[in-house]
Design a protein around this motif. Structure first.
Motif, PDB file in Angstrom:
ATOM      1  N   GLY A   1       0.822  -1.199   0.000  1.00 44.68           N
ATOM      2  CA  GLY A   1       0.000   0.000   0.000  1.00 44.68           C
ATOM      3  C   GLY A   1       0.857   1.249   0.000  1.00 44.68           C
ATOM      4  O   GLY A   1       2.044   1.200   0.303  1.00 44.68           O
ATOM      5  N   PRO A   2       0.265   2.400  -0.361  1.00 48.71           N
ATOM      6  CA  PRO A   2       1.012   3.658  -0.313  1.00 48.71           C
ATOM      7  C   PRO A   2       1.501   3.956   1.104  1.00 48.71           C
ATOM      8  O   PRO A   2       0.805   3.682   2.079  1.00 48.71           O
ATOM      9  N   THR A   3       2.697   4.522   1.195  1.00 48.02           N
ATOM     10  CA  THR A   3       3.289   4.897   2.484  1.00 48.02           C
ATOM     11  C   THR A   3       3.442   6.400   2.532  1.00 48.02           C
ATOM     12  O   THR A   3       3.999   6.998   1.606  1.00 48.02           O
ATOM     13  N   PHE A   4       2.959   7.012   3.596  1.00 51.64           N
ATOM     14  CA  PHE A   4       3.052   8.459   3.749  1.00 51.64           C
ATOM     15  C   PHE A   4       4.508   8.910   3.796  1.00 51.64           C
ATOM     16  O   PHE A   4       5.348   8.291   4.465  1.00 51.64           O
ATOM     17  N   LEU A   5       4.791  10.001   3.072  1.00 48.25           N
ATOM     18  CA  LEU A   5       6.146  10.517   3.003  1.00 48.25           C
ATOM     19  C   LEU A   5       6.264  11.875   3.691  1.00 48.25           C
ATOM     20  O   LEU A   5       7.025  12.057   4.629  1.00 48.25           O
ATOM     21  N   ILE A   6       5.513  12.838   3.224  1.00 48.38           N
ATOM     22  CA  ILE A   6       5.614  14.195   3.730  1.00 48.38           C
ATOM     23  C   ILE A   6       4.339  14.950   3.376  1.00 48.38           C
ATOM     24  O   ILE A   6       3.668  14.599   2.399  1.00 48.38           O
ATOM     25  N   SER A   7       4.019  15.977   4.157  1.00 50.77           N
ATOM     26  CA  SER A   7       2.811  16.751   3.886  1.00 50.77           C
ATOM     27  C   SER A   7       3.079  18.238   4.046  1.00 50.77           C
ATOM     28  O   SER A   7       4.124  18.646   4.569  1.00 50.77           O
ATOM     29  N   ILE A   8       2.110  19.038   3.586  1.00 49.77           N
ATOM     30  CA  ILE A   8       2.221  20.488   3.738  1.00 49.77           C
ATOM     31  C   ILE A   8       0.832  21.092   3.819  1.00 49.77           C
ATOM     32  O   ILE A   8      -0.071  20.702   3.063  1.00 49.77           O
ATOM     33  N   SER A   9       0.675  22.013   4.732  1.00 45.44           N
ATOM     34  CA  SER A   9      -0.577  22.749   4.844  1.00 45.44           C
ATOM     35  C   SER A   9      -0.578  23.891   3.837  1.00 45.44           C
ATOM     36  O   SER A   9       0.475  24.405   3.471  1.00 45.44           O
ATOM     37  N   SER A  10      -1.775  24.314   3.440  1.00 46.35           N
ATOM     38  CA  SER A  10      -1.869  25.385   2.449  1.00 46.35           C
ATOM     39  C   SER A  10      -1.404  26.736   2.985  1.00 46.35           C
ATOM     40  O   SER A  10      -1.232  27.679   2.224  1.00 46.35           O
ATOM     41  N   ILE A  11      -1.190  26.845   4.286  1.00 50.35           N
ATOM     42  CA  ILE A  11      -0.720  28.118   4.841  1.00 50.35           C
ATOM     43  C   ILE A  11       0.810  28.218   4.789  1.00 50.35           C
ATOM     44  O   ILE A  11       1.376  29.247   5.135  1.00 50.35           O
ATOM     45  N   LYS A  12       1.454  27.139   4.357  1.00 52.03           N
ATOM     46  CA  LYS A  12       2.913  27.144   4.238  1.00 52.03           C
ATOM     47  C   LYS A  12       3.316  27.045   2.778  1.00 52.03           C
ATOM     48  O   LYS A  12       2.501  26.668   1.928  1.00 52.03           O
ATOM     49  N   ASP A  13       4.581  27.352   2.499  1.00 52.25           N
ATOM     50  CA  ASP A  13       5.056  27.171   1.139  1.00 52.25           C
ATOM     51  C   ASP A  13       6.202  26.168   1.044  1.00 52.25           C
ATOM     52  O   ASP A  13       6.642  25.821  -0.054  1.00 52.25           O
TER      53      ASP A  13
END
Lengths: 114, 111
Positions: B43-55
């Motif tokens: 299955g897919p493994t989470f790598l990294i994320s970003i909120s829309s308030i950050k760039d």
């Protein structure tokens, strides 16, 4: 700890038959999701459970598809009168409470409808 | 109507170099973006994320950049390693819970 598990890993069935796919989420995770991944595409959302209830089933393609989570842990995806177009990998994911909590995926069940 | 698109189906990079994977989205309601990595039969493994308030968000060798005005995000992997060879999926969430995925990019890192 144990991750998300799915059984069976592979399922071959004939057109018109009924199938059940099972998902065991991570213990304590209240949110559970089903996705479907066709060959060469990204996973597509099917249904989301919060506890025992289906909070969003907008991704289910038609009324042949149904899912339950009666005790808020294990979930079963049920497909009636299977069609060849249902062939895909069915992925289950769980997260702690939902929202933007990380979704952890199981290995998937590969369904082949002959 | 594909709301999240990964226009490059594959990318080949030499070990040690930078890998840049791109993703475009159309729905301005998306407020959280993620990258998942997938090996065959897993299955897919989470790598990294970003909120829309950050760039920008950085985690070790992985950095995700978000350009909201262009509705574009990218994943940078530096230095690339052969073990990074996998299919990478970009995904987005809007005020809810389900992930909307792109079609994936197969990354091949050559030794």
């Amino acid at each position: 700890g144990a991750g998300v598990s799915q059984t069976p890993s592979n399922k071959v069935t004939e057109k018109g038959k009924y199938v059940e796919l099972r998902c065991d989420p991570i213990s304590g995770h209240t949110a559970l999701y089903w996705y479907r991944q066709s060959l060469g595409q990204g996973p597509e959302f099917l249904i989301y459970f919060q506890g025992t209830g289906a909070a969003d089933d907008s991704g289910l393609p038609n009324d042949r598809f149904f899912a339950v989570r009666p005790e808020g842990s294990v979930s079963t995806l049920k497909i009636q009168r299977t069609e060849r177009g249902d062939s895909a990998v069915y992925l289950c994911a769980s997260s702690l409470t939902g929202s933007t909590d990380t979704q952890y995926f199981g290995p998937g069940t590969r369904l082949t409808v002959l | 109507d594909q709301q999240v698109k990964q226009n490059s189906p594959s990318l080949s990079v030499q070990e040690g170099r930078i890998s840049i994977l791109n993703c475009d989205y159309t729905n301005s309601m998306f407020d959280y973006f993620l990258w998942y990595k997938k090996y065959p039969a897993e299955g897919p493994t989470f790598l990294i994320s970003i909120s829309s308030i950050k760039d920008k968000n950085e985690d070790g060798r992985f950095t995700v950049f978000l350009n909201k005005s262009a509705k574009h995000l990218s994943l940078h992997i530096v230095p690339s390693q052969p073990g990074d060879s996998a299919v990478y999926f970009c995904a987005a969430i809007k005020a809810g819970n389900m992930l909307t995925f792109g079609g994936g990019t197969r990354l091949m890192v050559k030794p």
